[in-house]
Design a protein around this motif. Structure first.
Motif, PDB file in Angstrom:
ATOM      1  N   TYR A 117       0.825  -1.215   0.000  1.00 58.23           N
ATOM      2  CA  TYR A 117       0.000   0.000   0.000  1.00 58.23           C
ATOM      3  C   TYR A 117       0.858   1.264   0.000  1.00 58.23           C
ATOM      4  N   PHE A 118       1.811   1.338   0.890  1.00 59.53           N
ATOM      5  CA  PHE A 118       2.588   2.577   1.041  1.00 59.53           C
ATOM      6  C   PHE A 118       3.669   2.750  -0.024  1.00 59.53           C
ATOM      7  N   LEU A 119       4.151   1.666  -0.607  1.00 57.65           N
ATOM      8  CA  LEU A 119       5.250   1.774  -1.567  1.00 57.65           C
ATOM      9  C   LEU A 119       4.806   1.700  -3.018  1.00 57.65           C
ATOM     10  N   GLU A 120       3.647   1.074  -3.295  1.00 54.41           N
ATOM     11  CA  GLU A 120       3.291   0.844  -4.697  1.00 54.41           C
ATOM     12  C   GLU A 120       1.871   1.241  -5.076  1.00 54.41           C
ATOM     13  N   TRP A 121       1.050   1.642  -4.115  1.00 55.71           N
ATOM     14  CA  TRP A 121      -0.352   1.887  -4.412  1.00 55.71           C
ATOM     15  C   TRP A 121      -0.553   2.925  -5.511  1.00 55.71           C
ATOM     16  N   LYS A 122       0.256   3.996  -5.485  1.00 54.57           N
ATOM     17  CA  LYS A 122       0.072   5.091  -6.443  1.00 54.57           C
ATOM     18  C   LYS A 122       0.852   4.895  -7.742  1.00 54.57           C
ATOM     19  N   THR A 123       1.783   3.979  -7.752  1.00 56.31           N
ATOM     20  CA  THR A 123       2.657   3.841  -8.923  1.00 56.31           C
ATOM     21  C   THR A 123       2.520   2.506  -9.645  1.00 56.31           C
ATOM     22  N   MET A 124       1.776   1.572  -9.074  1.00 57.91           N
ATOM     23  CA  MET A 124       1.732   0.235  -9.686  1.00 57.91           C
ATOM     24  C   MET A 124       0.982   0.243 -11.012  1.00 57.91           C
ATOM     25  N   PRO A 125       1.374  -0.626 -11.943  1.00 57.73           N
ATOM     26  CA  PRO A 125       0.675  -0.735 -13.230  1.00 57.73           C
ATOM     27  C   PRO A 125      -0.745  -1.258 -13.037  1.00 57.73           C
ATOM     28  N   LYS A 126      -1.543  -1.143 -14.079  1.00 55.52           N
ATOM     29  CA  LYS A 126      -2.918  -1.627 -14.029  1.00 55.52           C
ATOM     30  C   LYS A 126      -2.942  -3.146 -13.904  1.00 55.52           C
ATOM     31  N   ILE A 127      -3.810  -3.628 -13.021  1.00 51.87           N
ATOM     32  CA  ILE A 127      -3.947  -5.080 -12.820  1.00 51.87           C
ATOM     33  C   ILE A 127      -4.985  -5.611 -13.809  1.00 51.87           C
ATOM     34  N   THR A 128      -4.535  -6.307 -14.816  1.00 51.98           N
ATOM     35  CA  THR A 128      -5.423  -6.864 -15.838  1.00 51.98           C
ATOM     36  C   THR A 128      -5.832  -8.290 -15.465  1.00 51.98           C
ATOM     37  N   LYS A 129      -6.770  -8.827 -16.221  1.00 57.38           N
ATOM     38  CA  LYS A 129      -7.195 -10.213 -15.985  1.00 57.38           C
ATOM     39  C   LYS A 129      -6.041 -11.176 -16.217  1.00 57.38           C
ATOM     40  N   THR A 148       9.065 -14.774 -13.624  1.00 59.27           N
ATOM     41  CA  THR A 148       9.923 -14.101 -14.599  1.00 59.27           C
ATOM     42  C   THR A 148       9.103 -13.489 -15.717  1.00 59.27           C
ATOM     43  N   LYS A 149       8.107 -14.235 -16.207  1.00 65.20           N
ATOM     44  CA  LYS A 149       7.231 -13.727 -17.260  1.00 65.20           C
ATOM     45  C   LYS A 149       6.379 -12.571 -16.752  1.00 65.20           C
ATOM     46  N   MET A 150       5.814 -12.729 -15.549  1.00 63.94           N
ATOM     47  CA  MET A 150       4.891 -11.734 -15.021  1.00 63.94           C
ATOM     48  C   MET A 150       5.582 -10.424 -14.655  1.00 63.94           C
ATOM     49  N   SER A 151       6.794 -10.510 -14.113  1.00 68.16           N
ATOM     50  CA  SER A 151       7.487  -9.303 -13.656  1.00 68.16           C
ATOM     51  C   SER A 151       7.811  -8.349 -14.787  1.00 68.16           C
ATOM     52  N   LYS A 152       7.877  -8.853 -16.013  1.00 69.13           N
ATOM     53  CA  LYS A 152       8.140  -7.979 -17.151  1.00 69.13           C
ATOM     54  C   LYS A 152       6.942  -7.088 -17.470  1.00 69.13           C
ATOM     55  N   ALA A 153       5.745  -7.561 -17.188  1.00 69.40           N
ATOM     56  CA  ALA A 153       4.533  -6.791 -17.484  1.00 69.40           C
ATOM     57  C   ALA A 153       3.955  -6.109 -16.252  1.00 69.40           C
ATOM     58  N   PHE A 154       4.318  -6.589 -15.062  1.00 74.45           N
ATOM     59  CA  PHE A 154       3.755  -6.040 -13.827  1.00 74.45           C
ATOM     60  C   PHE A 154       4.878  -5.863 -12.811  1.00 74.45           C
ATOM     61  N   SER A 155       5.479  -4.682 -12.828  1.00 77.94           N
ATOM     62  CA  SER A 155       6.652  -4.407 -11.983  1.00 77.94           C
ATOM     63  C   SER A 155       6.233  -3.819 -10.639  1.00 77.94           C
ATOM     64  N   ALA A 156       5.471  -4.587  -9.880  1.00 79.94           N
ATOM     65  CA  ALA A 156       5.051  -4.177  -8.535  1.00 79.94           C
ATOM     66  C   ALA A 156       5.155  -5.404  -7.632  1.00 79.94           C
ATOM     67  N   ILE A 199      -2.835 -10.566 -15.739  1.00 84.26           N
ATOM     68  CA  ILE A 199      -1.938 -10.469 -14.586  1.00 84.26           C
ATOM     69  C   ILE A 199      -2.522 -11.224 -13.396  1.00 84.26           C
ATOM     70  N   LEU A 200      -3.823 -11.051 -13.174  1.00 81.92           N
ATOM     71  CA  LEU A 200      -4.475 -11.770 -12.072  1.00 81.92           C
ATOM     72  C   LEU A 200      -4.368 -13.280 -12.246  1.00 81.92           C
ATOM     73  N   PHE A 201      -4.503 -13.734 -13.477  1.00 80.04           N
ATOM     74  CA  PHE A 201      -4.387 -15.169 -13.746  1.00 80.04           C
ATOM     75  C   PHE A 201      -2.969 -15.650 -13.455  1.00 80.04           C
ATOM     76  N   GLN A 202      -1.974 -14.859 -13.849  1.00 82.02           N
ATOM     77  CA  GLN A 202      -0.584 -15.238 -13.579  1.00 82.02           C
ATOM     78  C   GLN A 202      -0.309 -15.261 -12.074  1.00 82.02           C
ATOM     79  N   ILE A 203      -0.868 -14.285 -11.346  1.00 81.26           N
ATOM     80  CA  ILE A 203      -0.706 -14.270  -9.894  1.00 81.26           C
ATOM     81  C   ILE A 203      -1.391 -15.487  -9.273  1.00 81.26           C
ATOM     82  N   PHE A 204      -2.539 -15.866  -9.814  1.00 81.55           N
ATOM     83  CA  PHE A 204      -3.252 -17.041  -9.319  1.00 81.55           C
ATOM     84  C   PHE A 204      -2.417 -18.310  -9.528  1.00 81.55           C
ATOM     85  N   ILE A 205      -1.826 -18.447 -10.707  1.00 82.13           N
ATOM     86  CA  ILE A 205      -0.959 -19.597 -10.976  1.00 82.13           C
ATOM     87  C   ILE A 205       0.247 -19.572 -10.039  1.00 82.13           C
TER      88      ILE A 205
END
Length: 258
Positions: free
Chosen positions: A55-67, A203-211, A69-75
């Motif tokens: 919340y304090f380090l990435e809330w205002k700067t994080m990229p948009k969370i797409t479906k 490795t794949k996800m961090s390239k598109a979602f750097s948070a 990205i959510l699927f990759q986080i779920f995996i």
């Protein structure tokens, strides 16, 4: 000189931390704590700890969370948290901290082999660097498997003068040791395979979602739900979820690794 030694000392401290985790976790398991309950608490504590950082380090700067990205986080939550840790701690229950630490050395080799089909690693067998990779992988796998499965003659190195009375009492109460020289190491190896898969997805996800804090918080939250469901099916007695024992609280918090 000090700056050059810092990465080395950091890795040594990490290994010491993992050794402590295995010892404390094994004591909690020997005290009767269900490994699935431990994993569920571990994910819950990890979620609580990581959310403020996200919340304090990435809330205002994080990229948009797409479906996607959510699927990759779920995996990632399935591979790196739920599957990896459930297999690992059940394996630890049926083995020893020493074997668990030794088999963790398989992780780089397994990750290297699994990353090859995805083009994340190359062998280059004709080059010295490629030959070193193959040789290092073979030695890593062979050494870990030899230490875990080979049962030779005992070498008498004397009795240690250091005695932790609390640990000795737990071991005595749990005199029916549940160590299994095949099942325990096999489950730990399986956990390394799941962990290696997590590295590839990350490795794949961090390239598109750097948070990293946000993705870790979401991963631990998803894993908390997954592990609570698994734990509820595995352990239906409410009293077995109690954290009244100090060793269970310490193990659940110490084991936090978002």
């Amino acid at each position: 000189m000090g700056a050059d030694l810092l990465p080395f000392l950091s890795m040594v401290l990490v290994q010491v931390g993992y050794a402590g985790m295995n010892i404390i976790s094994k004591l909690a398991l020997d005290s009767g704590m269900n490994p699935f309950v431990m994993v569920a608490y571990r994910q819950i504590f990890a979620t609580i700890i990581i959310i403020p950082f996200a919340y304090f380090l990435e809330w205002k700067t994080m990229p948009k969370i797409t479906k996607h990205i959510l699927f990759q986080i779920f995996i990632s939550s399935i591979l790196g948290a739920t599957l990896n840790q459930c297999l690992y701690f059940v394996g630890l229950k049926y083995s020893t901290p020493t074997i668990a630490c030794a088999l963790n050395n398989l992780l780089p080799a397994i990750t290297f082999v699994m990353a090859l089909p995805f083009g994340m690693e190359t062998v280059g067998i004709k080059r010295k660097s490629g030959q070193a990779k193959v040789l290092g992988t073979s030695l890593c796998v062979g050494g870990a498997m030899l230490m875990s499965f080979y049962k030779g003659s005992l070498i008498n190195i004397g009795e240690s003068s250091i005695h932790w009375r609390y640990a000795e009492n737990i071991r005595q109460r749990n005199s029916s040791n549940e160590e299994n020289t095949f099942l325990g190491p096999l489950l730990i190896v399986a956990s390394c395979i799941a962990w290696a898969g997590w590295f590839i997805v990350q490795t794949k996800m961090s390239k598109a979602f750097s948070a990293p804090y946000t993705s870790s918080a979401l991963m631990c939250f998803m894993a908390s739900i997954q592990c609570l469901v698994i734990g509820a099916f595995e352990e239906q007695h409410i009293k077995e979820w109690s954290l009244a024992s100090n060793i269970r609280v310490i193990a659940s918090i110490y084991c936090v690794r978002p």
